[in-house]
Write an enzyme that holds these catalytic residues in place. Structure first.
Site, short mmCIF file in Angstrom:
data_model
loop_
_atom_site.label_atom_id
_atom_site.label_comp_id
_atom_site.label_asym_id
_atom_site.label_seq_id
_atom_site.Cartn_x
_atom_site.Cartn_y
_atom_site.Cartn_z
N CYS A 101 29.89 40.71 44.31
CA CYS A 101 30.72 41.61 43.15
C CYS A 101 29.65 41.64 42.15
O CYS A 101 29.04 40.74 41.62
CB CYS A 101 31.91 40.72 42.65
N CYS A 112 39.35 44.51 26.94
CA CYS A 112 40.75 44.30 27.41
C CYS A 112 40.96 42.79 26.80
O CYS A 112 40.13 41.77 26.90
CB CYS A 112 40.81 44.40 28.95
N CYS A 115 40.28 39.49 29.33
CA CYS A 115 38.88 39.42 30.02
C CYS A 115 38.00 39.05 29.13
O CYS A 115 37.64 39.39 28.26
CB CYS A 115 38.61 40.88 30.43
N1 SAH Z 1 36.10 47.16 34.30
C1 SAH Z 1 36.49 47.30 35.65
C2 SAH Z 1 35.92 46.37 36.59
C3 SAH Z 1 35.57 44.93 36.11
S1 SAH Z 1 36.86 43.98 35.74
C4 SAH Z 1 38.27 47.05 35.61
O1 SAH Z 1 38.56 46.66 34.48
O2 SAH Z 1 38.79 47.39 36.75
C5 SAH Z 1 37.38 43.38 37.50
C6 SAH Z 1 39.02 43.14 37.53
O3 SAH Z 1 39.10 41.80 36.96
C7 SAH Z 1 39.83 43.97 36.64
O4 SAH Z 1 40.96 44.44 37.48
C8 SAH Z 1 40.19 43.16 35.56
O5 SAH Z 1 41.57 43.59 35.08
C9 SAH Z 1 40.51 41.77 36.30
N2 SAH Z 1 40.50 40.60 35.22
C10 SAH Z 1 39.84 40.67 33.88
N3 SAH Z 1 39.88 39.59 33.19
C11 SAH Z 1 40.60 38.74 34.20
C12 SAH Z 1 41.16 37.39 34.17
N4 SAH Z 1 40.96 36.58 33.12
N5 SAH Z 1 41.88 37.00 35.20
C13 SAH Z 1 42.19 37.53 36.18
N6 SAH Z 1 41.68 38.94 36.37
C14 SAH Z 1 40.96 39.60 35.29
FE1 SF4 Z 2 38.55 45.64 30.92
FE2 SF4 Z 2 37.17 43.41 31.26
FE3 SF4 Z 2 37.07 45.53 32.93
FE4 SF4 Z 2 35.95 45.69 30.76
S1 SF4 Z 2 35.28 44.42 32.46
S2 SF4 Z 2 37.33 47.14 31.41
S3 SF4 Z 2 36.90 44.34 29.32
S4 SF4 Z 2 38.82 44.15 32.36
#
Ligand code: SAH
Ligand code: SF4
Length: 341
Positions: A101, A112, A115
């Site tokens: 990854c 977000c 995250c």
């Molecule tokens: N920015 C892109 C890719 C990186 S995040 C995106 O948002 O898709 C990869 C995945 O992890 C995304 O689906 C995101 O929503 C999820 N994710 C982010 N924070 C998380 C958390 N604390 N627990 C579980 N999944 C999470």
């Molecule tokens: Fe949202 Fe985290 Fe994916 Fe960035 S990496 S778009 S903050 S989930």
């Protein structure tokens, strides 16, 4: 010359590597097949040529890399880039399948709320070379040829479709027969939902898989947790996803992180299914991974299973993805450069 002043070999397409035709192919094989990280290891290249290369080109994008092994076999890599910024990748071996990854940015501008990467804010975009070298280093550290890493997900730090040029050129190198020679079906790009980026990806012909992080079936809920939802309504994102599907015929993955009392209700599962009429999709439910100071709670397991059952009753194949590497902060959404305790 200092490493930063040199040209990265990984920034060049295999055809554009230095040397004559045969030397180019030898060099590409050292980089992408054998995965060596030292000029001296390139034993079939004349010494003078190696010295010349070393003078003008660099072989690594990192000054240092730290590896944090998890109890479950996955390994989090923390890469220190040449300018001192940091990024991360997670290696996940599973039987004969090795998945990496990788990150596309230092931090992420999308913000977000659930995250940890979003919380840390935006550092900068990663170059194509920095994206690729995450793969090469992890393979090297695991004693594998880079080509033995068969699955790649762009799901680390950052939003790949907001760093589109660099991400696309890294993917080109992954697919190139003299590069990592990967199958496009084994590369998945995950996006928070940037419509113009999804159109560009569909038109690029790269053919990689698309994962969409929707996390809510209604704009009202989505806006509470995903700031970019203010700009891009679900209808617009889904139109782009339909275009992607029509063009590539690749099954789309939908990622859905379940947050307690926010997006985990049964009506939301029913509404979610409605968005996927007529396209082949698969839903990955991700139990939320906690991080310090997060303003959320995860949905209890029993409710996750109810949510799954509703989706399946609507004919949507659904799986629950139990994240790996939680103990070292390597699970989805935990990447924020903290060193594990
Ligand atoms: N920015 C892109 C890719 C990186 S995040 C995106 O948002 O898709 C990869 C995945 O992890 C995304 O689906 C995101 O929503 C999820 N994710 C982010 N924070 C998380 C958390 N604390 N627990 C579980 N999944 C999470
Ligand atoms: Fe949202 Fe985290 Fe994916 Fe960035 S990496 S778009 S903050 S989930």
């Amino acid at each position: 010359m200092a490493p930063m002043a040199k040209t990265s070999l990984l920034a060049l397409a295999p055809e554009a590597l230095p040397g004559e035709g045969f030397r180019k192919r030898q060099l590409a094989a050292w980089l992408y097949e054998k995965g060596v990280r030292q000029w001296d290891a390139m034993t079939d290249l004349p010494k003078a040529f190696r010295a010349e290369l070393a003078e003008h080109y660099r072989l690594s994008e990192f000054t240092e890399v730290q590896a944090y092994p998890s109890q479950d076999g996955s390994v989090k890599y923390l890469y220190i880039l040449l300018d001192g910024q940091k990024t991360e990748a997670v290696y996940m071996p599973y039987k004969n399948r090795r998945t990496l990854c990788v990150s596309s940015m230092v931090g992420c501008p999308a913000g977000c709320t659930f995250c940890a990467t979003g919380r840390m804010g935006f550092g900068r975009n990663l170059s194509a070379a920095e994206i690729l070298d995450q793969v090469l280093f992890a393979a090297y550290h695991q004693n594998h040829s880079p080509r033995e890493i068969r699955n790649l997900v762009l799901m680390g730090m950052g939003e790949p479709l907001l760093n589109l040029e660099n991400v696309f050129s890294a993917i080109e190198r992954m697919l190139h027969p003299q590069g990592l020679s990967m199958s496009p079906r084994r590369i998945t790009l995950s996006t928070v939902g940037i419509p113009r980026g999804i159109y560009r990806l569909a038109d690029s012909g790269l053919g990689v898989r698309l994962a969409l992080s929707l996390h809510a079936p209604d704009d009202e809920t989505r806006k509470q947790i995903i700031p970019t939802a203010q700009r891009y309504p679900i209808a617009e994102i889904m139109e782009a996803v339909r275009y992607y599907y029509a063009k590539t015929r690749r099954r789309v993955t939908l990622e859905y992180t379940l947050l307690k009392d926010l997006n985990d209700r049964e009506w939301q599962a029913r509404a979610l299914a409605q968005h996927f009429r007529g396209i082949s999709a698969h839903v990955n439910l991700i139990p939320w991974n906690p991080w310090p100071g997060a303003p959320h709670r995860g949905t209890p397991r029993a409710q996750i299973l109810r949510f799954k059952a509703v989706l399946e009753a609507q004919g949507i194949p659904t799986s629950v993805r139990f994240s790996r590497g939680r103990d070292v902060g390597a699970a989805c959404g935990q990447l924020a450069l903290q060193q594990p305790a």
